[in-house]
Design a protein around this motif. Structure first.
Motif, PDB file in Angstrom:
ATOM      1  N   SER A   1       0.794  -1.223  -0.120  1.00  0.00           N
ATOM      2  CA  SER A   1      -0.147   0.082   0.033  1.00  0.00           C
ATOM      3  C   SER A   1       1.002   1.232  -0.099  1.00  0.00           C
ATOM      4  O   SER A   1       1.785   1.130   0.561  1.00  0.00           O
ATOM      5  CB  SER A   1      -0.907   0.130   1.241  1.00  0.00           C
ATOM      6  N   VAL A   2       0.385   2.449  -0.678  1.00  0.00           N
ATOM      7  CA  VAL A   2       1.165   3.478  -0.479  1.00  0.00           C
ATOM      8  C   VAL A   2       0.321   4.752   0.103  1.00  0.00           C
ATOM      9  O   VAL A   2      -0.915   4.968  -0.470  1.00  0.00           O
ATOM     10  CB  VAL A   2       1.583   3.933  -2.216  1.00  0.00           C
ATOM     11  N   LEU A   3       0.620   5.456   0.781  1.00  0.00           N
ATOM     12  CA  LEU A   3       0.244   6.572   1.444  1.00  0.00           C
ATOM     13  C   LEU A   3       0.861   7.705   0.863  1.00  0.00           C
ATOM     14  O   LEU A   3       2.037   7.988   1.396  1.00  0.00           O
ATOM     15  CB  LEU A   3       0.126   6.719   3.024  1.00  0.00           C
ATOM     16  N   SER A   4       0.498   8.570  -0.087  1.00  0.00           N
ATOM     17  CA  SER A   4       1.301   9.618  -0.539  1.00  0.00           C
ATOM     18  C   SER A   4       0.675  10.958  -0.063  1.00  0.00           C
ATOM     19  O   SER A   4      -0.386  11.266  -0.014  1.00  0.00           O
ATOM     20  CB  SER A   4       1.031   9.719  -1.896  1.00  0.00           C
ATOM     21  N   PHE A   5       1.723  11.990   0.588  1.00  0.00           N
ATOM     22  CA  PHE A   5       1.181  13.156   1.085  1.00  0.00           C
ATOM     23  C   PHE A   5       1.517  14.064  -0.081  1.00  0.00           C
ATOM     24  O   PHE A   5       1.485  15.294   0.067  1.00  0.00           O
ATOM     25  CB  PHE A   5       2.048  13.557   2.222  1.00  0.00           C
TER      26      PHE A   5
END
Length: 540
Positions: free
Chosen positions: A360-364
């Motif tokens: 999973s990727v959490l991009s800010f």
């Protein structure tokens, strides 16, 4: 937004065109052997065998090493190192002592029989044993999963990226990149007439926040969010005459234009010689130009707060337009983005028939180019937590201590996310509970995030979700590393910077834990368990 080298294993079955290098050493098989075997004195082993007193060979240290499987683990990485090591003597010795030490002797003999250890030139390795003690260790990402033969092991990772990721890929997304031409436009204003300011507002997309943030040209985004927070929170401190908000109000109350004759000193009014008063004067002139209702009956606090909110939205729209144009004109950005993401994604990732993996990727960031080649597996998710280009993007402050503040709440990221409908974040992590800590996400990787306080609420929620103290979740913090000559000082600067930020983050998180003793001991526990790593990523 912000400032290496055995090569780290990227994948068990695939090697990319670029490699990750860690902390200044090459991760060759012989180095792996050194680190596994440790400080076993091969000369001492031979002397013990020659002496005819095999019991002296089975020291508690060697027995523990054999029992633990350290030799067996070492052999997994020895294939192809050399071809001149004759194992016959040691094998014979191990068989000779097997009568006395049964199982230990058999295991030692079995290991020496392994084809992977045959051909090892021990003389070429022994000098490195002592040297390895002084070198910076290569911290590979451990696999702390419980594995049962014949059963599939589920493995999940979360990758968290910030603006430093886009910067590393060549995108001009720094605060200064966006704001400098806007600030230059303000500098071109050379008089204080109402007509001049009307023309400025009409011909530009400047906002109130451009004037407030003008002094922050060299700051990272996290500091900009901090500046917004100071301004918004100071609105509630009405009795503090020295707060930014109170000072602005005093300037807004007074008609700021000079349409008659006036005297300039160094290009400014005598009352605006220092930068702060010049900024406040420009802010008042902007307010009087765009919305005279703010100054009705002297001053309207509610309308001033509304103008601050509306202009923050306008600033978001201006930045989204700027960033879209930058991406369209940057031919190499997408390729570099893909390469860097794949390096991070593969580092330490488990593969093979015994594993079912997801990412999973959490991009800010507001960019989502990597989503086109993102493969999260069955349970993976890709989330732009603050919005993305083509939709609504969010500037804001951390809501942890502001949700009950009527002046600040509408400026928080939490409130803004709720306004736009939220984000699907349920698949970002696998949560843990006291009955099954093995459910927790295995690895959380950070790259390019400033770890600023404005995002602490997100990290607290993630760490709570995986039960960071009790689970086996590993934290990996990456920083950019250069192998170019003369880059050592800069590399150390990067490493020190990320180390300090990790320390601040974990100390802050520790203070939120119910068990304060656990909170104070969190970082020490993570280090002892091999669950806190800082690694350099080399791209040059």
């Amino acid at each position: 937004m912000v400032p290496e080298t055995p090569s780290s294993e990227i994948s068990n079955n695939e090697v990319p065109s670029k490699t990750i290098r860690i902390d200044g050493q090459s991760k060759d098989a012989d180095v792996n052997l050194i680190k596994t075997v440790g400080t076993i004195d091969m000369g001492g082993v031979k002397s013990a065998l020659d002496s005819g007193a095999p019991k002296t060979l089975i020291s508690s240290g060697l027995q523990a090493a054999i029992n633990s499987g350290a030799f067996a683990k070492a052999t997994n990485n020895m294939s192809g190192i050399a071809s001149s090591f004759n194992t016959g003597a040691l094998k014979a010795a191990s068989e000779a002592i097997s009568g006395t030490y049964g199982d230990i002797g058999k295991r030692f003999s079995s290991i020496l029989d392994d084809a992977k250890i045959k051909g090892l030139d021990i003389d070429s390795i022994t000098p490195k044993l002592a040297a390895a003690k002084y070198s910076i260790p290569d911290y590979s990402i451990p696999d702390l999963n419980y594995q049962v033969a014949g059963y599939t092991t589920y493995w999940q990772q979360l990758i968290i990226i910030g603006n430093g990721f886009d910067l590393q890929c060549g995108l001009r997304s720094k605060f200064g990149d966006f704001f400098k031409p806007r600030f230059d436009r303000i500098e071109l204003v050379t008089d204080y007439k109402a007509e001049t300011w009307s023309k400025l507002v009409e011909e530009s997309d400047l906002t109130l926040w451009d004037f407030i943030l003008e002094a922050n040209i060299d700051s990272p985004w996290c500091d900009i969010e901090g500046a917004v927070e100071r301004w918004v929170l100071s609105a509630s401190a009405s009795k503090d005459k020295d707060s930014p908000f109170s000072k602005a109000v005093e300037h807004v109350k007074v008609q700021p234009f000079m349409d008659g004759t006036y005297t300039l000193v160094n290009g400014r009014l005598k009352s605006e010689q220092d930068d702060e008063n010049h900024m406040l004067g420009n802010l008042a002139r902007y307010v009087w130009t765009v919305d005279r209702s703010v100054t009705s009956d002297g001053y309207s606090r509610d309308k001033f707060m509304t103008l601050l909110r509306v202009d923050l939205l306008r600033l978001e729209q201006a930045f989204a337009k700027y960033l879209a144009e930058e991406i369209a004109s940057n031919d190499g950005y997408v390729g570099r983005c893909k390469r860097l993401y794949e390096m991070l994604e593969r580092d330490g990732k488990k593969t093979g028939d015994d594993y079912e993996t997801s990412t999973s990727v959490l991009s800010f960031n507001y960019t989502e180019q990597m989503k086109s080649y993102f493969d999260g597996g069955e349970d993976g998710a890709f989330v732009n937590i603050h919005g993305k280009l083509g939709g609504q993007i969010i500037f804001g402050i951390d809501g942890k201590d502001c949700m009950d503040n009527p002046d600040a709440v509408s400026f928080t990221k939490t409130y803004r996310l709720m306004q736009i409908g939220g984000s699907r974040t349920d698949k970002l992590i696998n949560t843990a509970n006291s009955s099954n800590l093995q459910n927790a996400t295995d690895v959380i990787k950070f790259y390019g995030h400033s770890l600023g306080k404005a995002d602490y609420s997100y990290f607290q929620s993630i760490f709570d979700g995986v039960d960071l103290y009790e689970s086996k979740t590993v934290l990996v913090f990456y920083y950019p590393y250069s192998a170019k000559e003369g880059a050592e000082a800069n590399n150390e600067c990067w490493r020190t910077d990320i180390t300090n930020k990790v320390n601040d983050l974990l100390v802050a998180y520790g203070k939120t834990m119910d068990n304060q003793d656990h909170g104070k001991n969190l970082m020490h526990k993570l280090l002892l368990e091999g669950r806190l790593l800082i690694r350099g990523v080399q791209l040059d």
